[in-house]
Design a protein around this motif. Sequence first.
Motif, mmCIF file in Angstrom:
data_model
loop_
_atom_site.group_PDB
_atom_site.id
_atom_site.type_symbol
_atom_site.label_atom_id
_atom_site.label_comp_id
_atom_site.label_asym_id
_atom_site.label_seq_id
_atom_site.Cartn_x
_atom_site.Cartn_y
_atom_site.Cartn_z
ATOM 1 N N LYS A 18 -46.278 94.923 143.772
ATOM 2 C CA LYS A 18 -46.214 94.494 145.253
ATOM 3 C C LYS A 18 -47.396 93.096 145.304
ATOM 4 C CE LYS A 18 -46.950 95.737 149.977
ATOM 5 N NZ LYS A 18 -47.257 96.806 151.241
ATOM 6 N N ALA A 19 -48.513 93.411 144.634
ATOM 7 C CA ALA A 19 -49.505 92.449 144.768
ATOM 8 C C ALA A 19 -49.249 91.339 143.948
ATOM 9 C CB ALA A 19 -50.945 92.983 144.046
ATOM 10 N N LEU A 20 -48.378 91.333 142.736
ATOM 11 C CA LEU A 20 -48.050 90.358 142.126
ATOM 12 C C LEU A 20 -46.978 89.459 142.816
ATOM 13 C CD1 LEU A 20 -47.790 91.655 138.564
ATOM 14 C CD2 LEU A 20 -49.377 89.864 139.132
ATOM 15 N N ASN A 21 -46.147 90.162 143.453
ATOM 16 C CA ASN A 21 -45.142 89.464 144.331
ATOM 17 C C ASN A 21 -45.753 88.679 145.646
ATOM 18 O OD1 ASN A 21 -42.455 90.046 144.120
ATOM 19 N ND2 ASN A 21 -42.442 91.948 144.881
ATOM 20 N N GLU A 22 -46.808 89.109 146.271
ATOM 21 C CA GLU A 22 -47.483 88.558 147.403
ATOM 22 C C GLU A 22 -48.281 87.278 146.851
ATOM 23 O OE1 GLU A 22 -47.963 89.169 150.619
ATOM 24 O OE2 GLU A 22 -46.387 90.566 150.237
ATOM 25 N N LEU A 23 -48.961 87.314 145.259
ATOM 26 C CA LEU A 23 -49.415 86.249 144.620
ATOM 27 C C LEU A 23 -48.393 85.058 144.511
ATOM 28 C CD1 LEU A 23 -52.281 85.553 143.527
ATOM 29 C CD2 LEU A 23 -51.489 86.423 141.330
ATOM 30 N N PRO B 201 -47.126 79.828 142.565
ATOM 31 C CA PRO B 201 -46.805 80.445 141.260
ATOM 32 C C PRO B 201 -47.648 80.288 140.315
ATOM 33 C CG PRO B 201 -45.229 79.140 142.663
ATOM 34 C CD PRO B 201 -46.502 79.184 143.245
ATOM 35 N N ALA B 202 -48.346 79.230 140.378
ATOM 36 C CA ALA B 202 -49.418 78.867 139.153
ATOM 37 C C ALA B 202 -50.511 80.161 139.126
ATOM 38 C CB ALA B 202 -50.163 77.642 139.560
ATOM 39 N N LEU B 203 -50.840 80.509 140.069
ATOM 40 C CA LEU B 203 -51.912 81.574 140.006
ATOM 41 C C LEU B 203 -51.225 82.948 139.462
ATOM 42 C CD1 LEU B 203 -54.028 81.661 143.254
ATOM 43 C CD2 LEU B 203 -54.765 81.159 141.073
ATOM 44 N N HIS B 204 -49.989 83.081 139.871
ATOM 45 C CA HIS B 204 -49.162 84.194 139.285
ATOM 46 C C HIS B 204 -49.019 84.419 137.961
ATOM 47 C CE1 HIS B 204 -45.858 87.334 139.699
ATOM 48 N NE2 HIS B 204 -45.278 86.579 138.602
ATOM 49 N N VAL C 261 -40.103 99.958 142.385
ATOM 50 C CA VAL C 261 -40.036 98.819 143.088
ATOM 51 C C VAL C 261 -39.317 97.776 142.159
ATOM 52 C CG1 VAL C 261 -41.470 96.929 144.046
ATOM 53 C CG2 VAL C 261 -42.066 99.220 144.357
ATOM 54 N N LYS C 262 -38.109 97.397 142.548
ATOM 55 C CA LYS C 262 -37.508 96.471 141.347
ATOM 56 C C LYS C 262 -37.801 94.927 141.623
ATOM 57 C CE LYS C 262 -33.277 99.152 140.743
ATOM 58 N NZ LYS C 262 -32.002 99.426 140.859
ATOM 59 N N ASN C 263 -38.791 94.476 140.862
ATOM 60 C CA ASN C 263 -39.640 93.146 141.004
ATOM 61 C C ASN C 263 -38.901 92.197 140.225
ATOM 62 O OD1 ASN C 263 -41.151 91.192 141.644
ATOM 63 N ND2 ASN C 263 -43.002 92.078 141.108
ATOM 64 N N ALA C 264 -38.013 91.600 140.710
ATOM 65 C CA ALA C 264 -37.245 90.390 139.855
ATOM 66 C C ALA C 264 -38.186 89.485 139.118
ATOM 67 C CB ALA C 264 -36.050 89.788 140.838
ATOM 68 N N LEU C 265 -39.032 89.153 139.978
ATOM 69 C CA LEU C 265 -40.084 88.045 139.584
ATOM 70 C C LEU C 265 -40.619 88.393 138.403
ATOM 71 C CD1 LEU C 265 -41.738 87.287 142.920
ATOM 72 C CD2 LEU C 265 -40.167 85.897 141.883
ATOM 73 N N LEU C 266 -41.123 89.916 138.358
ATOM 74 C CA LEU C 266 -41.754 90.417 137.100
ATOM 75 C C LEU C 266 -40.950 90.061 135.951
ATOM 76 C CD1 LEU C 266 -43.761 93.530 137.909
ATOM 77 C CD2 LEU C 266 -44.601 91.348 137.098
ATOM 78 N N GLN C 267 -39.663 90.394 135.912
ATOM 79 C CA GLN C 267 -38.761 90.323 135.054
ATOM 80 C C GLN C 267 -38.549 89.138 134.224
ATOM 81 O OE1 GLN C 267 -35.299 92.447 136.267
ATOM 82 N NE2 GLN C 267 -36.643 94.501 136.518
#
Lengths: 210, 190
Positions: free
Chosen positions: B133-138, B143-146, A65-71
């Motif tokens: 996936k959970a972090l994406n949804e959050l 974005p503040a909670l993320h 799962v390439k999560n751009a947000l995490l990076q």
Amino acid sequence: MSSSALCRCVFMKLFEKSSGSLKTHRVLSNSFVRHFRNRPTAGIGRTYGLTGVESSRHLKRKKEVKNALLQENISCYDTLKFKITGYDIVLVESFTKIVHHLLQQLNYKIDELYAEPTFEQHIKNMKTSLTANVDDLPTVYSLSYHTRVIKITDLPTHAKPVLIHMMMYFVPQSVTFEISPFVEADEEKRHKKRVALQKAMEELKMIQKA
Amino acid sequence: MLFCKKWTVVFNGTLTVANQIQCISTCCKRMGFKMSDIAIYQNMDPKYKQNILDRKKRKLQKLTKVAVQKIPITDFQVNKEWKSPERKRTKDPLSEEIETSQLLLEKDWSRYTKNVRHLEDEKLENFLAQQAKALNELYLESPALHEAALSSELTFSTFKCEGPVQTLPISNYLAPLGGYVSCSPPNADE
């Protein structure tokens, strides 16, 4: 009963117990005897899907799962230490091996993997002696306490619960593991005590005071 | 003349001070009294004191130059006596049947461990995928909670987990009286 037959009995029982989820494995359901260079292969090696239909099944397994947000913004810990301790050296070593492989699989920066010096713990019983001094009591057992430390730098925060989850799944009996920030005192534990130096410093201080 | 001397007595690891009267005469040279170290250095010549100070400092410098040694780890040190060839056991030759059955068993075991390993890898991958996936949804929610979720645990206390036990604890068990004494590792002091 010979030892090999006994082993096989035990092993097959274990296999049956765990194969509840493995019964869908292809080899068990539709395998045929395939030799390699006129010698039996004992089931090792692929016997299905040799025309190329098999590839899709393997692709499904890699769920990247390439999560751009995490990076974008990754917050990391400075230096952590995974300390694995126990009385049974075999279990401690095997668990450190598992944890090391886990961390390598996830590509985290392992600074160092070292062993802290082992010391003996004497278990004393007050059977017939009336002394209250623990040192004088007779020793019943002397157990050696082993510790292994994995030092990691820049571990992302979202990885910590994953590691804890997997380590708790793998941890064997009588082994304890601890995750804590790495401190200078931990490094000094590995070094020998410099008795002469400490004495000299104390003497100097005393003379300077007087 | 009577003098009173204070003796410190060590009994079972506790310090107790007891006053005892001892008869001493002032005629003899050595009375058994000793000046404390600080008092000696206070009543000294300043030049003599400076010499002593310089000597101690030079000694300290020499000692600090020496690199710190690590305590040797004796986990895998084997006794030399155990390595003698006399202690080695002889291996009787096994029949072909037994050997082949052993080899086949090894192959079955390798197949089993491979499957177990695949399951464990799948478990890990599923966990990571679910987390992502959970972090994406959050993030989509707020974005503040993320950010808070990612940076919450930067300062944390130790996490400790003890492994399972082979046998359950016995209820209403009275352990025998005694104690634990942990020794320092061998060659811990220079």
